[in-house]
Design a protein around this motif. Structure first.
Motif, PDB file in Angstrom:
ATOM      1  N   HIS A  57       0.677  -1.577   0.008  1.00 32.83           N
ATOM      2  CA  HIS A  57      -0.071  -0.001   0.083  1.00 32.83           C
ATOM      3  C   HIS A  57       0.747   1.095  -0.073  1.00 32.83           C
ATOM      4  O   HIS A  57       0.346   2.310   0.465  1.00 32.83           O
ATOM      5  N   ALA A  58       1.914   1.247  -0.500  1.00 32.24           N
ATOM      6  CA  ALA A  58       2.963   2.451  -0.615  1.00 32.24           C
ATOM      7  C   ALA A  58       3.664   2.662  -1.975  1.00 32.24           C
ATOM      8  O   ALA A  58       3.067   3.139  -2.778  1.00 32.24           O
TER       9      ALA A  58
ATOM     10  N   SER B  25      -3.457   5.493  -2.719  1.00 28.50           N
ATOM     11  CA  SER B  25      -2.349   6.399  -2.754  1.00 28.50           C
ATOM     12  C   SER B  25      -1.377   5.873  -1.895  1.00 28.50           C
ATOM     13  O   SER B  25      -1.634   4.813  -1.241  1.00 28.50           O
ATOM     14  N   ASN B  26      -0.264   6.399  -1.749  1.00 27.30           N
ATOM     15  CA  ASN B  26       0.899   6.043  -1.416  1.00 27.30           C
ATOM     16  C   ASN B  26       0.875   6.237   0.320  1.00 27.30           C
ATOM     17  O   ASN B  26       1.090   7.310   0.630  1.00 27.30           O
ATOM     18  N   LYS B  27       0.673   5.226   0.934  1.00 31.28           N
ATOM     19  CA  LYS B  27       0.339   5.367   2.241  1.00 31.28           C
ATOM     20  C   LYS B  27       1.745   5.712   3.198  1.00 31.28           C
ATOM     21  O   LYS B  27       1.646   6.453   4.296  1.00 31.28           O
ATOM     22  N   HIS B  28       2.802   5.284   2.835  1.00 33.43           N
ATOM     23  CA  HIS B  28       4.039   5.694   3.371  1.00 33.43           C
ATOM     24  C   HIS B  28       4.136   7.107   3.330  1.00 33.43           C
ATOM     25  O   HIS B  28       4.811   7.650   4.347  1.00 33.43           O
ATOM     26  N   ALA B  29       4.100   7.671   2.066  1.00 35.73           N
ATOM     27  CA  ALA B  29       4.031   9.358   1.804  1.00 35.73           C
ATOM     28  C   ALA B  29       3.080   9.821   3.126  1.00 35.73           C
ATOM     29  O   ALA B  29       3.505  11.027   3.404  1.00 35.73           O
TER      30      ALA B  29
ATOM     31  N   HIS C 261     -10.558  16.565   6.413  1.00 33.04           N
ATOM     32  CA  HIS C 261      -9.380  15.880   6.925  1.00 33.04           C
ATOM     33  C   HIS C 261      -9.262  14.604   6.116  1.00 33.04           C
ATOM     34  O   HIS C 261      -9.988  13.837   5.734  1.00 33.04           O
ATOM     35  N   ASP C 262      -7.738  14.357   5.901  1.00 31.67           N
ATOM     36  CA  ASP C 262      -7.464  13.315   5.646  1.00 31.67           C
ATOM     37  C   ASP C 262      -7.035  12.249   6.660  1.00 31.67           C
ATOM     38  O   ASP C 262      -5.943  12.785   7.492  1.00 31.67           O
ATOM     39  N   ALA C 263      -7.422  11.281   7.024  1.00 31.21           N
ATOM     40  CA  ALA C 263      -7.351  10.672   8.337  1.00 31.21           C
ATOM     41  C   ALA C 263      -5.689   9.832   8.304  1.00 31.21           C
ATOM     42  O   ALA C 263      -5.296   9.466   9.481  1.00 31.21           O
TER      43      ALA C 263
END
Length: 364
Positions: A168-169, A179-183, A309-311
């Protein structure tokens, strides 16, 4: 077989075993406990069963319904005491929002590189993508998995989020709506939920005990994990992000549509950590209640937390602010932005258009 050839074979089949201590078993962790699995390896490797039915079915014989476990106990592969502690993961994987383990059998390759490097590679999730069955244990279900890149090497995972990042990154085959969860969780972002480390905001007035922005006393929780939000919607069921009845594989309901009535249930995911009384009491933002509940006088319903908000995190604004452009549009001057005034003053202004209301700007 010459010793060098044996060592080379171990490097290919089970790299960690090549460096194991003399006499150490390749089967460790909970699956290596003979008080639970008396026949050890044969509990899973029974003739050609894994090749014929697939690795998932070999797992679900014990980790599926009680009938399968009873049969394993009858045949002496599983102790009845151990069978009583196992839960039905198969039922979780059949929930409407799930990791698609039952839909992607046979795609996983033992030597595959994750994050995925090929754009056209088939996305998949199989048991062995998240669990190393020869080493996992109850407290660390991802124990033994490699995937964290350090320089030119790939080393064993040490944190749960590193496991999630494998798919997921930075994967080249991320779906267009992902979307890139790491980012998003990066500690260099302006704001982020504290997955990799404590957050930037040192004062979040709405937090419930034991959650805290800084761990100052025993019991304080200042860093959370992916599974705090993603996992089983049944708190009494098996743990982990196998399946959920809630969109996004969430542990609680999270209303993400516009103009829906506010309730404890609508934003149960947020209210798990953030006090509903505080939020609707406008302690952190003087117009929270108006935005979430709407305007009773005009009959206008409110908007979802997801609108502003983006959680996961925001690389631009404080307070996880990231406007959802499905609901929030630029204003007449073509501006769509938030301007904070101070770091912790809880004052700022918005320039945007939402529900036909011009913010040009609206300040608080």
């Amino acid at each position: 077989m010459p010793k060098f050839a044996l060592f080379a074979l171990l490097l290919i089949v089970a790299p960690w075993a090549a460096f194991a201590a003399p006499g150490a078993s390749m089967l460790q962790g909970v699956h290596g406990d003979k008080t639970l699995l008396p026949k050890s390896c044969r509990a899973c490797h029974r003739g050609m069963s894994m090749s014929i039915s697939g690795e998932e079915q070999a797992c679900l014989v014990c980790h599926g319904d009680s009938q399968g476990r009873q049969e394993m106990s009858r045949r002496g592969y599983l102790k009845s005491e151990g069978a009583g502690a196992l839960r039905d993961i198969g039922a979780e994987l059949r929930k409407p929002y799930n990791h698609p383990v039952l839909a992607t059998s046979g795609v996983h390759q033992a030597n595959e590189a994750l994050p995925e490097e090929l754009v056209n590679a088939a996305r998949h999730a199989e048991c062995v993508d998240c669990h190393e069955p020869h080493q996992l244990d109850r407290d660390t279900p991802f124990r033994g998995l490699s995937g964290k890149r350090v320089g030119n090497f790939t080393v064993e995972l040490t944190e749960e989020y590193e496991l999630c990042y494998k798919c997921h990154a930075e994967s080249a085959n991320l779906p267009s709506d992902s979307s890139n969860k790491h980012a998003e969780f990066s500690v260099t972002n302006t704001s982020f939920h504290p997955i990799e480390g404590e957050g930037r905001n040192a004062y979040v007035i709405s937090l419930k005990t034991p959650y805290a922005t800084r761990q100052e006393k025993p019991g304080d929780i200042s860093v959370i994990s992916c599974r705090d939000c993603h996992g089983n919607d049944d708190s009494a069921g098996p743990k982990g992000p196998h399946g959920s009845n809630y969109r996004g594989l969430l542990v609680n309901n999270y209303e993400m549509e516009d103009e829906r009535p506010e309730s404890e249930f609508a934003y149960a995911l947020c209210y798990k950590c953030h006090s509903r009384t505080s939020i609707l009491g406008n302690e952190s933002f003087p117009y929270h209640a108006l935005h979430i509940k709407g305007n009773v006088a005009t009959g206008k319903l409110g908007t979802t937390c997801f609108s502003c908000h983006d959680a996961h995190g925001s690389n631009r604004y404080q307070f996880l602010i990231s406007f959802n452009k499905d609901f929030v549009q630029p204003n007449a001057d073509n501006k769509l932005e938030f301007n904070a005034q101070g770091v912790a003053s809880r004052h700022g202004s918005c320039l945007l258009n939402c529900h036909g209301v011009e913010h040009n700007p609206k300040s608080y």
